[in-house]
Design a protein around this motif. Structure first.
Motif, PDB file in Angstrom:
ATOM      1  N   SER A  21       1.092  -0.707   0.332  1.00 62.73           N
ATOM      2  CA  SER A  21      -0.069   0.015  -0.113  1.00 62.73           C
ATOM      3  C   SER A  21       0.770   1.452   0.338  1.00 62.73           C
ATOM      4  CB  SER A  21      -1.012  -0.134   1.134  1.00 62.73           C
ATOM      5  OG  SER A  21       0.105  -0.294   2.132  1.00 62.73           O
ATOM      6  N   LEU A  22       0.547   2.512  -0.730  1.00 59.36           N
ATOM      7  CA  LEU A  22       0.962   3.150  -0.379  1.00 59.36           C
ATOM      8  C   LEU A  22       0.403   4.695   0.861  1.00 59.36           C
ATOM      9  CD1 LEU A  22       3.613   4.647  -1.566  1.00 59.36           C
ATOM     10  CD2 LEU A  22       1.850   5.874  -3.585  1.00 59.36           C
ATOM     11  N   VAL A  23       0.737   4.477   1.691  1.00 56.18           N
ATOM     12  CA  VAL A  23       0.165   5.797   3.046  1.00 56.18           C
ATOM     13  C   VAL A  23      -0.002   7.375   2.028  1.00 56.18           C
ATOM     14  CG1 VAL A  23       0.106   6.131   5.246  1.00 56.18           C
ATOM     15  CG2 VAL A  23       0.973   3.898   4.469  1.00 56.18           C
ATOM     16  N   ARG A  24      -0.670   8.219   2.465  1.00 58.40           N
ATOM     17  CA  ARG A  24      -0.250   9.033   2.017  1.00 58.40           C
ATOM     18  C   ARG A  24      -0.504  10.270   2.433  1.00 58.40           C
ATOM     19  NH1 ARG A  24       0.410  11.029  -3.930  1.00 58.40           N
ATOM     20  NH2 ARG A  24      -0.492   8.826  -3.935  1.00 58.40           N
ATOM     21  N   LEU A  25       0.113  11.545   2.755  1.00 63.90           N
ATOM     22  CA  LEU A  25      -0.596  12.588   3.584  1.00 63.90           C
ATOM     23  C   LEU A  25      -1.886  13.221   3.158  1.00 63.90           C
ATOM     24  CD1 LEU A  25       2.294  14.830   5.458  1.00 63.90           C
ATOM     25  CD2 LEU A  25       0.039  13.506   6.897  1.00 63.90           C
ATOM     26  N   THR A  26      -3.031  13.711   3.991  1.00 67.75           N
ATOM     27  CA  THR A  26      -3.676  14.032   3.339  1.00 67.75           C
ATOM     28  C   THR A  26      -3.450  15.769   3.217  1.00 67.75           C
ATOM     29  OG1 THR A  26      -4.874  15.351   4.974  1.00 67.75           O
ATOM     30  CG2 THR A  26      -5.711  13.158   4.082  1.00 67.75           C
ATOM     31  N   PRO A  27      -3.853  16.786   2.328  1.00 69.41           N
ATOM     32  CA  PRO A  27      -3.732  18.326   1.891  1.00 69.41           C
ATOM     33  C   PRO A  27      -4.067  18.852   3.075  1.00 69.41           C
ATOM     34  CG  PRO A  27      -4.954  17.204  -0.366  1.00 69.41           C
ATOM     35  CD  PRO A  27      -5.183  15.823   0.855  1.00 69.41           C
ATOM     36  N   GLU A  28      -5.431  18.464   4.322  1.00 69.76           N
ATOM     37  CA  GLU A  28      -5.621  19.505   5.141  1.00 69.76           C
ATOM     38  C   GLU A  28      -3.945  18.617   6.028  1.00 69.76           C
ATOM     39  OE1 GLU A  28      -6.545  17.381   3.861  1.00 69.76           O
ATOM     40  OE2 GLU A  28      -8.805  18.218   2.685  1.00 69.76           O
ATOM     41  N   GLY A  29      -3.433  17.200   6.207  1.00 64.36           N
ATOM     42  CA  GLY A  29      -2.762  17.115   7.302  1.00 64.36           C
ATOM     43  C   GLY A  29      -0.855  18.015   6.673  1.00 64.36           C
ATOM     44  N   VAL A  30      -0.654  17.924   5.281  1.00 67.45           N
ATOM     45  CA  VAL A  30       0.251  19.021   4.852  1.00 67.45           C
ATOM     46  C   VAL A  30       0.616  20.153   5.377  1.00 67.45           C
ATOM     47  CG1 VAL A  30       1.626  19.228   2.860  1.00 67.45           C
ATOM     48  CG2 VAL A  30       0.735  17.159   3.053  1.00 67.45           C
ATOM     49  N   ALA A  31      -1.159  20.589   5.553  1.00 70.82           N
ATOM     50  CA  ALA A  31      -0.971  22.140   5.523  1.00 70.82           C
ATOM     51  C   ALA A  31      -1.164  22.430   6.960  1.00 70.82           C
ATOM     52  CB  ALA A  31      -2.391  22.768   5.477  1.00 70.82           C
ATOM     53  N   ASP A  32      -1.393  21.427   8.178  1.00 72.38           N
ATOM     54  CA  ASP A  32      -1.594  21.042   9.511  1.00 72.38           C
ATOM     55  C   ASP A  32       0.041  21.575   9.950  1.00 72.38           C
ATOM     56  OD1 ASP A  32      -2.857  21.822  12.260  1.00 72.38           O
ATOM     57  OD2 ASP A  32      -1.848  19.999  12.575  1.00 72.38           O
ATOM     58  N   LEU A  33       0.155  20.250   9.099  1.00 71.67           N
ATOM     59  CA  LEU A  33       1.983  20.184   8.963  1.00 71.67           C
ATOM     60  C   LEU A  33       2.854  21.079   9.596  1.00 71.67           C
ATOM     61  CD1 LEU A  33       2.700  16.539   9.002  1.00 71.67           C
ATOM     62  CD2 LEU A  33       2.228  17.448  11.038  1.00 71.67           C
ATOM     63  N   ASP A  34       2.737  22.184   8.072  1.00 74.69           N
ATOM     64  CA  ASP A  34       3.511  22.822   7.217  1.00 74.69           C
ATOM     65  C   ASP A  34       2.686  24.852   8.490  1.00 74.69           C
ATOM     66  OD1 ASP A  34       4.556  21.769   5.674  1.00 74.69           O
ATOM     67  OD2 ASP A  34       4.084  22.566   4.295  1.00 74.69           O
ATOM     68  N   ARG A  35       1.862  24.539   9.115  1.00 69.03           N
ATOM     69  CA  ARG A  35       1.896  25.698   9.639  1.00 69.03           C
ATOM     70  C   ARG A  35       2.595  25.450  11.568  1.00 69.03           C
ATOM     71  NH1 ARG A  35      -3.250  25.207   7.928  1.00 69.03           N
ATOM     72  NH2 ARG A  35      -4.072  23.608   9.455  1.00 69.03           N
ATOM     73  N   ASP A  36       3.125  24.394  11.757  1.00 65.39           N
ATOM     74  CA  ASP A  36       3.229  24.211  13.624  1.00 65.39           C
ATOM     75  C   ASP A  36       4.845  23.494  12.881  1.00 65.39           C
ATOM     76  OD1 ASP A  36       3.015  23.535  15.382  1.00 65.39           O
ATOM     77  OD2 ASP A  36       3.458  21.416  15.194  1.00 65.39           O
ATOM     78  N   LEU A  37       5.347  23.816  12.130  1.00 59.58           N
ATOM     79  CA  LEU A  37       7.090  23.075  11.692  1.00 59.58           C
ATOM     80  C   LEU A  37       7.831  24.480  12.717  1.00 59.58           C
ATOM     81  CD1 LEU A  37       7.312  22.254   7.496  1.00 59.58           C
ATOM     82  CD2 LEU A  37       7.424  20.863  10.147  1.00 59.58           C
ATOM     83  N   ASP A  38       7.689  25.753  12.175  1.00 61.02           N
ATOM     84  CA  ASP A  38       8.770  26.254  13.265  1.00 61.02           C
ATOM     85  C   ASP A  38       8.517  26.559  14.097  1.00 61.02           C
ATOM     86  OD1 ASP A  38       9.679  27.372  10.584  1.00 61.02           O
ATOM     87  OD2 ASP A  38       7.973  29.091  10.471  1.00 61.02           O
ATOM     88  N   GLY A  39       6.469  26.389  15.007  1.00 58.40           N
ATOM     89  CA  GLY A  39       6.837  25.897  16.387  1.00 58.40           C
ATOM     90  C   GLY A  39       7.576  24.419  16.989  1.00 58.40           C
ATOM     91  N   HIS A  40       7.588  23.697  16.363  1.00 57.00           N
ATOM     92  CA  HIS A  40       7.575  21.677  16.507  1.00 57.00           C
ATOM     93  C   HIS A  40       9.514  21.917  17.060  1.00 57.00           C
ATOM     94  CE1 HIS A  40       8.773  18.133  16.948  1.00 57.00           C
ATOM     95  NE2 HIS A  40       9.166  18.309  15.989  1.00 57.00           N
ATOM     96  N   PHE A  41      10.233  22.988  15.167  1.00 58.51           N
ATOM     97  CA  PHE A  41      11.671  22.762  15.934  1.00 58.51           C
ATOM     98  C   PHE A  41      12.349  24.171  16.635  1.00 58.51           C
ATOM     99  CE2 PHE A  41      11.067  20.643  11.717  1.00 58.51           C
ATOM    100  CZ  PHE A  41      12.426  20.015  12.492  1.00 58.51           C
TER     101      PHE A  41
END
Length: 181
Positions: free
Chosen positions: A118-138
């Motif tokens: 199978s192929l596991v893929r991030l949803t567009p909403e998942g990508v957007a949510d993660l991108d909003r949080d990357l600076d805060g996470h690091f």
């Protein structure tokens, strides 16, 4: 116990008295690595539960999402590719994938390259949510290490990498691979 001592120092002192012939110094290193692992995981899990947007249940689930995000577009990997970068069993990953799919973070479909996988893929909403949080996470991860300077972090990372590589080379899987099995 002084301000710069911890419970592990106390245990080492007790071993020195109870059994002076033993070298307890390896236990001091390993116990601190284990203690740090618990403290870091607890702090990250607390942060994940408080972050705005789509809430991730735990650090293990977040690790799956980070692996998919850093893979780059189209943010898709097979379960085998995910496991290579994570410390999780096939059964553990299956549970995580089901939960993440149910929560709308990922989709799973037959792999176009190999119908057995199978192929596991991030949803567009998942990508957007993660991108909003990357600076805060690091920034959060950097804050966890604020007591160490850049040189100390590099030295520690190098020493831990050496230990990980050595211990991984001793696993049953590594021994089988070395034998060509």
């Amino acid at each position: 116990m002084t301000a710069d001592e911890d419970a592990i120092d106390r245990a080492a002192g007790e071993w020195a008295v109870a059994c002076p012939r033993l070298d307890a110094s390896p236990s001091q290193v390993l116990a601190r690595i284990q203690r740090l692992g618990h403290l870091i995981e607890d702090a990250q899990n607390r942060r994940l539960r408080r972050r705005p947007g789509m809430v991730v249940a735990n650090l293990g689930d977040f690790d799956v999402l980070r692996a998919l995000r850093r893979s780059g577009p189209p943010y898709a990997l097979t379960p085998t590719e995910l496991r290579r970068g994570m410390l999780v069993s096939a059964a553990g990953l299956t549970g995580r994938l089901k939960r993440l799919e149910d929560e709308g973070w990922i989709t799973r479909a037959a792999s176009p390259a190999d119908g057995r996988s199978s192929l596991v893929r991030l949803t567009p909403e998942g990508v957007a949510d993660l991108d909003r949080d990357l600076d805060g996470h690091f920034a959060f991860e950097s804050d966890l290490l604020k007591s160490l300077g850049a040189e100390d972090r590099e030295t520690l990372a190098a020493g831990l990498r050496e230990l990980v590589v050595d211990l991984e080379s001793r696993t049953p899987e590594a021994r089988r691979a070395a034998r060509g099995e």
